[in-house]
Enzyme design. Structure first.
Site, PDB file in Angstrom:
ATOM      1  N   GLY A 296       2.567  -4.021  -6.031  1.00 16.22           N
ATOM      2  CA  GLY A 296       2.859  -3.426  -7.419  1.00 16.22           C
ATOM      3  C   GLY A 296       3.932  -2.771  -7.446  1.00 16.22           C
ATOM      4  O   GLY A 296       4.895  -2.873  -7.884  1.00 16.22           O
ATOM      5  N   ARG A 297       3.804  -1.636  -6.546  1.00 21.20           N
ATOM      6  CA  ARG A 297       4.842  -0.564  -6.443  1.00 21.20           C
ATOM      7  C   ARG A 297       6.286  -1.122  -5.994  1.00 21.20           C
ATOM      8  O   ARG A 297       7.115  -0.810  -6.417  1.00 21.20           O
ATOM      9  CB  ARG A 297       4.456   0.578  -5.565  1.00 21.20           C
ATOM     10  CG  ARG A 297       5.044   1.882  -5.623  1.00 21.20           C
ATOM     11  CD  ARG A 297       4.533   2.702  -4.552  1.00 21.20           C
ATOM     12  NE  ARG A 297       3.252   2.798  -4.427  1.00 21.20           N
ATOM     13  CZ  ARG A 297       2.718   3.839  -5.245  1.00 21.20           C
ATOM     14  NH1 ARG A 297       3.354   4.902  -5.859  1.00 21.20           N
ATOM     15  NH2 ARG A 297       1.337   4.091  -5.461  1.00 21.20           N
ATOM     16  N   ARG A 334       2.261  11.320 -11.493  1.00 23.62           N
ATOM     17  CA  ARG A 334       1.892  11.174 -10.147  1.00 23.62           C
ATOM     18  C   ARG A 334       2.440  12.467  -9.468  1.00 23.62           C
ATOM     19  O   ARG A 334       1.549  12.844  -8.479  1.00 23.62           O
ATOM     20  CB  ARG A 334       3.125   9.877  -9.793  1.00 23.62           C
ATOM     21  CG  ARG A 334       2.369   8.719 -10.007  1.00 23.62           C
ATOM     22  CD  ARG A 334       3.197   7.495  -9.315  1.00 23.62           C
ATOM     23  NE  ARG A 334       3.060   7.588  -7.813  1.00 23.62           N
ATOM     24  CZ  ARG A 334       3.622   8.183  -6.972  1.00 23.62           C
ATOM     25  NH1 ARG A 334       5.077   8.808  -7.384  1.00 23.62           N
ATOM     26  NH2 ARG A 334       3.512   8.179  -5.581  1.00 23.62           N
ATOM     27  N   TYR A 338      -0.728  13.637  -7.135  1.00 19.04           N
ATOM     28  CA  TYR A 338      -0.592  13.199  -5.678  1.00 19.04           C
ATOM     29  C   TYR A 338       0.385  14.002  -4.944  1.00 19.04           C
ATOM     30  O   TYR A 338       0.826  13.917  -4.159  1.00 19.04           O
ATOM     31  CB  TYR A 338      -0.016  11.942  -5.543  1.00 19.04           C
ATOM     32  CG  TYR A 338      -1.056  10.732  -6.333  1.00 19.04           C
ATOM     33  CD1 TYR A 338      -2.320  10.606  -5.965  1.00 19.04           C
ATOM     34  CD2 TYR A 338      -0.155   9.642  -6.834  1.00 19.04           C
ATOM     35  CE1 TYR A 338      -3.032   9.647  -6.872  1.00 19.04           C
ATOM     36  CE2 TYR A 338      -0.820   8.659  -7.567  1.00 19.04           C
ATOM     37  CZ  TYR A 338      -2.319   8.650  -7.647  1.00 19.04           C
ATOM     38  OH  TYR A 338      -2.910   7.534  -7.973  1.00 19.04           O
ATOM     39  N   CYS A 365       1.231  22.099 -21.719  1.00 13.52           N
ATOM     40  CA  CYS A 365       0.581  23.416 -21.648  1.00 13.52           C
ATOM     41  C   CYS A 365      -0.157  23.537 -20.077  1.00 13.52           C
ATOM     42  O   CYS A 365      -1.203  23.700 -20.455  1.00 13.52           O
ATOM     43  CB  CYS A 365      -0.249  23.459 -22.677  1.00 13.52           C
ATOM     44  SG  CYS A 365       0.490  23.692 -24.308  1.00 13.52           S
ATOM     45  N   TYR A 394       3.395   2.832 -11.867  1.00 17.53           N
ATOM     46  CA  TYR A 394       2.373   3.846 -12.159  1.00 17.53           C
ATOM     47  C   TYR A 394       2.820   5.138 -12.800  1.00 17.53           C
ATOM     48  O   TYR A 394       2.393   6.458 -12.894  1.00 17.53           O
ATOM     49  CB  TYR A 394       1.546   4.460 -10.795  1.00 17.53           C
ATOM     50  CG  TYR A 394       1.125   3.420 -10.180  1.00 17.53           C
ATOM     51  CD1 TYR A 394      -0.245   2.743 -10.334  1.00 17.53           C
ATOM     52  CD2 TYR A 394       1.834   2.767  -8.900  1.00 17.53           C
ATOM     53  CE1 TYR A 394      -0.473   1.483  -9.822  1.00 17.53           C
ATOM     54  CE2 TYR A 394       1.285   1.757  -8.206  1.00 17.53           C
ATOM     55  CZ  TYR A 394       0.166   0.979  -8.659  1.00 17.53           C
ATOM     56  OH  TYR A 394      -0.186  -0.105  -8.061  1.00 17.53           O
TER      57      TYR A 394
HETATM   58  C1  PLP Z   1      -6.787  -4.249  -5.442  1.00 13.75           C
HETATM   59  C2  PLP Z   1      -5.153  -3.743  -5.471  1.00 13.75           C
HETATM   60  N1  PLP Z   1      -4.222  -4.588  -5.290  1.00 13.75           N
HETATM   61  C3  PLP Z   1      -3.016  -4.470  -5.131  1.00 13.75           C
HETATM   62  C4  PLP Z   1      -2.618  -3.127  -5.676  1.00 13.75           C
HETATM   63  C5  PLP Z   1      -1.280  -2.443  -5.812  1.00 13.75           C
HETATM   64  O1  PLP Z   1      -0.919  -1.515  -4.732  1.00 13.75           O
HETATM   65  P1  PLP Z   1       0.561  -1.162  -4.639  1.00 13.75           P
HETATM   66  O2  PLP Z   1       1.101  -0.759  -6.209  1.00 13.75           O
HETATM   67  O3  PLP Z   1       0.598   0.207  -3.888  1.00 13.75           O
HETATM   68  O4  PLP Z   1       1.483  -2.364  -4.155  1.00 13.75           O
HETATM   69  C6  PLP Z   1      -3.752  -2.039  -6.130  1.00 13.75           C
HETATM   70  C7  PLP Z   1      -3.377  -0.523  -6.254  1.00 13.75           C
HETATM   71  O5  PLP Z   1      -4.137   0.175  -6.512  1.00 13.75           O
HETATM   72  C8  PLP Z   1      -4.976  -2.495  -5.903  1.00 13.75           C
HETATM   73  O6  PLP Z   1      -5.982  -1.695  -6.072  1.00 13.75           O
END
Ligand code: PLP
Length: 439
Positions: A296-297, A334, A338, A365, A394
């Site tokens: 994803g990231r 974030r 985190y 606030c 995110y």
């Molecule tokens: C089941 C699952 N797959 C993939 C991802 C994607 O992770 P990333 O964005 O760190 O690559 C997540 C992120 O929380 C996840 O929960």
């Protein structure tokens, strides 16, 4: 351009001395679309998708790249990753709705979630999605009942928590035994889930899934994950006859948020995962399963910057200078969640030397509403356009209406053209669902 590692691939300083992305002047984008503004560079998203494909294709034919849409889910993003031949992971009915709106090929949509509602399960079945990633015993029952009612047979993966703790923030670790996700290996729940799934008449168990966490820099944890899962697969094959066709090792590859970050590359991740799965299968005398990865990231993160307008500059002599911008924890949670680090620059003074050390604060606030601490930027003034890079994952996905702040607009830029892919919310939008007590 000094920050190329953390900015979108098309980022340059233009003749006006401004930051330019996708051929668009960021200061002009801010003027045209307002701020805060998420600016996604189409080229960077495509480059990241292609980097995944070429890294895996060079090593195996048996793979699938699944974009984890939770990182940034919307119609346009689903359309873009479909064009790049990625599959899609959705974690809620809402993310599934975005995929459907994008006419994403249903058989390449995979449904995650530790508490899928019956409505979400039914929506997935009606859509004809490829796989459900089954996360609990309740889901086995609910999914079996819903599939039976439709006379459908649904492919599923079983989500396992392998007991691996990567070195990353506690809140983004998911593979350890004490996790709300999936079936534990150590306590025998995963084996029991496999047994039940093998007996469910309307479910077809085709593989295994694990996701050990996010923003992971060291690849060793994945290797351990794969080794542990193959031991379990070997047991289950002997106990139940289950042959694993799909081995989904999850997402989690880390990215650079600051110049100091040193993540592993996509190529290193591909080399490690392909090798680990081949070795695991060979060691246990199994046919090598198809490898799924779910980034994803590392697809969306670097593709976007957030542009803000500087409002007030508060100098506390001898202590700190706060540069307050018109967004904050409502568009980037974030740092608060985190303690994540970011960089910043003034897009309106891209060529000016970064002589000031400032802290970029949001407008909410909360004292903790700080986006970037102790960052070097050019001397800031009210009206300057400040950007934070690497906000594509995110960021908007976790945007919220704290302090009744409308959520930002999102534009996708390419070749000098900017398209709004998510409209800016208005105060009216924020009020839209509210009702008076006088009714
Ligand atoms: C089941 C699952 N797959 C993939 C991802 C994607 O992770 P990333 O964005 O760190 O690559 C997540 C992120 O929380 C996840 O929960």
């Amino acid at each position: 351009m000094t920050h190329t590692l953390i900015y979108p691939h098309t980022a340059v300083h233009n003749a006006a001395g401004h930051l330019e992305i996708g051929g668009c002047d960021v200061v002009e984008l801010a003027r045209a679309f307002g701020t805060p503004l998420f600016i996604y560079d189409e080229q960077t998203v495509r480059d990241q998708c292609r980097a995944y494909h070429s890294a895996f294709r060079a090593r195996t034919d048996l793979y699938e790249i699944v974009y984890a849409s939770k990182a940034f889910s919307c119609r346009a993003m689903a359309e873009l990753v479909a064009e790049e031949d990625l599959s899609l992971d959705v974690a809620t009915g809402g993310e599934l709705a975005a995929a459907r709106a994008a006419a994403f090929p249903a058989e390449r949509i995979y449904f995650h979630g530790n508490n899928k509602s019956v409505a979400e399960i039914e929506s997935g079945l009606d859509t004809g999605i490829g796989q459900f990633v089954v996360d609990s015993f309740e889901e086995v029952e609910r999914l079996e009942a819903a599939a039976a009612a439709r006379g459908q047979r649904q492919k599923v993966l079983v989500r396992v928590t392998p007991g691996v703790r990567p070195t990353t923030h506690d809140f983004v670790q998911t593979g350890q035994q004490d996790s709300k996700f999936g079936f534990g290996l150590a306590d025998g729940c995963a084996a029991e889930a496999v047994r039940r799934l093998r007996h469910a008449a309307h479910l077809e168990l085709v593989g295994i899934h694990a996701h050990i966490g996010s923003q992971i820099f060291e690849l060793d944890s994945y290797r351990r994950e794969v080794e542990i899962l193959f031991v379990a697969l070997d047991d289950w094959r002997r106990q139940t006859g289950f042959e694993c066709c799909i081995f989904n090792i999850g997402g989690g590859l880390g990215i650079r948020y600051t110049e100091a970050d040193k993540p592993s590359s996509i190529a290193e991740f591909a080399a490690m995962s392909v090798e680990a799965v081949h070795e695991g299968a060979a060691r246990h005398g199994m046919t090598t399963p198809k490898l799924f990865v779910e980034p994803g990231r590392s697809i969306a993160g670097k593709a976007a910057v957030t542009a803000y307008t500087v409002g007030t500059v508060k100098v506390i002599p001898g202590v700190r200078t706060y540069v307050a911008v018109d967004g904050g924890m409502s568009d980037n949670l974030r740092p608060m969640l985190y303690d994540s680090r970011y960089e910043a620059m003034l897009a309106s003074k891209a060529e000016a030397p970064p002589t000031e050390v400032v802290t970029v604060a949001g407008k909410h606030c909360e004292s903790g509403d700080v986006l970037v601490r102790d960052v070097h930027i050019a001397p800031p003034e009210p009206g300057d356009i400040l950007v934070t890079p690497a906000t594509g994952a995110y960021g908007y996905a976790m945007a919220n209406n704290y302090n009744a702040q409308p959520r930002p607009a999102v534009v996708m830029v390419a070749k000098g053209r900017a398209r709004v892919i998510i409209e800016r919310e208005t105060w009216d939008d924020v009020l839209r669902l509210q009702r008076s007590l006088v009714q």
